[in-house]
Structure formats: structure tokens, C-alpha cells
Scaffold this active site. Structure first.
Site, short mmCIF file in Angstrom:
data_model
loop_
_atom_site.label_atom_id
_atom_site.label_comp_id
_atom_site.label_asym_id
_atom_site.label_seq_id
_atom_site.Cartn_x
_atom_site.Cartn_y
_atom_site.Cartn_z
N CYS A 167 -10.39 -4.71 0.04
CA CYS A 167 -11.51 -3.75 0.12
C CYS A 167 -12.39 -3.90 -1.13
O CYS A 167 -12.03 -4.58 -2.10
CB CYS A 167 -10.98 -2.33 0.25
SG CYS A 167 -10.37 -1.63 -1.30
N GLU A 182 -3.09 -4.52 -3.14
CA GLU A 182 -3.61 -5.39 -4.19
C GLU A 182 -3.64 -4.67 -5.54
O GLU A 182 -3.30 -5.24 -6.58
CB GLU A 182 -5.03 -5.87 -3.86
CG GLU A 182 -5.12 -6.69 -2.59
CD GLU A 182 -5.37 -5.87 -1.32
OE1 GLU A 182 -4.83 -4.74 -1.22
OE2 GLU A 182 -6.08 -6.36 -0.43
N GLU A 195 0.31 5.20 0.64
CA GLU A 195 -0.66 6.20 1.12
C GLU A 195 -0.30 7.60 0.63
O GLU A 195 0.78 7.82 0.08
CB GLU A 195 -0.73 6.15 2.65
CG GLU A 195 -1.24 4.79 3.14
CD GLU A 195 -1.53 4.74 4.62
OE1 GLU A 195 -1.06 5.62 5.36
OE2 GLU A 195 -2.24 3.79 5.03
N ASN A 231 0.84 -1.20 0.00
CA ASN A 231 0.00 0.00 0.00
C ASN A 231 0.87 1.25 0.00
O ASN A 231 1.93 1.30 0.63
CB ASN A 231 -1.02 0.01 1.15
CG ASN A 231 -0.43 -0.22 2.51
OD1 ASN A 231 0.59 -0.90 2.66
ND2 ASN A 231 -1.06 0.34 3.52
N CYS A 274 -4.22 0.69 -2.42
CA CYS A 274 -4.01 -0.54 -1.66
C CYS A 274 -2.95 -1.42 -2.32
O CYS A 274 -2.70 -1.33 -3.53
CB CYS A 274 -5.30 -1.35 -1.59
SG CYS A 274 -6.61 -0.58 -0.66
N CYS A 296 -10.75 -2.93 -4.47
CA CYS A 296 -9.79 -3.93 -4.94
C CYS A 296 -10.49 -5.19 -5.45
O CYS A 296 -10.03 -5.80 -6.41
CB CYS A 296 -8.80 -4.29 -3.82
SG CYS A 296 -7.60 -2.98 -3.53
N1 THU Z 1 -5.20 -1.60 2.63
C1 THU Z 1 -4.62 -2.40 1.69
O1 THU Z 1 -3.56 -2.08 1.15
N2 THU Z 1 -5.24 -3.56 1.37
C2 THU Z 1 -6.34 -4.05 2.00
O2 THU Z 1 -6.79 -5.14 1.68
C3 THU Z 1 -6.99 -3.26 3.06
C4 THU Z 1 -6.47 -1.88 3.25
C5 THU Z 1 -4.49 -0.37 3.04
C6 THU Z 1 -5.08 0.92 2.60
C7 THU Z 1 -4.54 1.88 3.65
O3 THU Z 1 -3.24 2.29 3.27
C8 THU Z 1 -4.42 1.03 4.90
O4 THU Z 1 -4.44 -0.32 4.46
C9 THU Z 1 -5.54 1.23 5.90
O5 THU Z 1 -6.78 1.10 5.30
#
Ligand code: THU
Length: 129
Positions: free
Chosen positions: A84, A53, A42, A40, A51, A87
Site C-alpha cells: 500500500c 511489510e 489488524e 499483517n 500491514c 508501506c
Molecule cells: N495488507 C498488507 O498487510 N499488506 C499489503 O500489501 C496490502 C494490505 C493488509 C492490511 C489489512 O490487514 C488487509 O491486508 C486488508 O487490507
């Protein structure tokens, strides 16, 4: 399978998650056995966060991969951390009904088919064009 989870766990170490502190790694296995990872990434606007994925899918698509078998997703959480909604939609578009392996830092926490995580998907079959 252990290799795919290990690859996702290694990718997680590159996560850029200063806002949530929630680091996620993903490893996508292509039909010809290659592994493409993602973490991920941000953003200070929060909403532009991507994310793990989707990073893995974008990387794989941009490297020419078009068929996928499995994705492993690793987070530091006791409960299984499923992809999520956004994704799930993106994975469905590019990977279809792939196997989704969830794991934490200690081992596997769940295994699903994407079709079960995204029942009644919207996809190209519903478009008239
Ligand atoms: N996140 C992911 O990278 N994948 C997931 O399956 C769930 C959430 C990340 C997004 C964000 O940077 C952090 O987790 C919190 O939501």
C-alpha cells in the site's frame, strides 16, 4: 529467492486478520543475508491495523538492521498484491530502492523496484534541515 518467498508464505500463517480475512506475509532480506519476517496485524478500530511489510520493517529496525536488499510479499490472490502507499513510503525511508517480489500461494506474480512503485518520493533530501 524461493527461500525469501517461502519465508513470507510461512509468516503469512501468523497473520491476525479477523476483520478482512486477507492474510499477508512479508520477508525482508538484509544486506548481510538475514531474513526478517512480518504479517499483517489488524485491530477492531480498523485504522490501527499494520500491514505485513511495516511489521517486518519495524522488527528489523528494532533488531538493529539498517540495510535491506529485497522484500517478498505473499497474499492469497490471483492478482499481484503490491504494498500500500503507506508501506511504500516506509520502505523507501528505511530500505530505499529495494527489490519487491510479489507472490501468491502458488508462486511469484511480479517483481519490481521500489523506485518504480513510488516515483517522485518525498524523502529527507527535500527537507531543509
Ligand atoms: N495488507 C498488507 O498487510 N499488506 C499489503 O500489501 C496490502 C494490505 C493488509 C492490511 C489489512 O490487514 C488487509 O491486508 C486488508 O487490507
Amino acid at each position: 529467492m524461493a527461500d525469501l518467498v517461502a519465508a513470507a508464505r510461512a509468516a503469512r500463517r501468523h497473520a491476525f486478520a479477523p476483520y478482512s480475512g486477507f492474510l499477508v506475509g512479508a520477508a525482508l532480506e538484509t544486506a548481510d543475508g538475514q531474513v526478517v519476517t512480518g504479517c499483517n496485524v489488524e485491530n477492531a478500530t480498523y485504522g490501527l491495523t499494520v500491514c505485513a511489510e511495516r511489521v517486518a520493517i519495524w522488527k528489523a529496525m528494532s533488531e538493529g538492521h539498517r540495510r535491506f536488499m529485497r522484500i517478498a510479499i505473499v497474499a492469497d490472490a490471483d492478482a499481484p498484491t503490491p504494498p500500500c502507499g503507506a508501506c511504500r513510503q516506509i520502505l523507501w525511508e528505511f530500505a530505499g530502492d529495494l527489490e519487491v517480489i510479489l507472490a501468491n500461494l502458488f508462486g511469484e506474480t511480479g517483481r519490481f523496484r521500489l523506485a518504480d512503485l513510488l516515483p517522485m518520493p518525498f524523502d529527507r533530501r527535500l527537507l531543509k534541515t
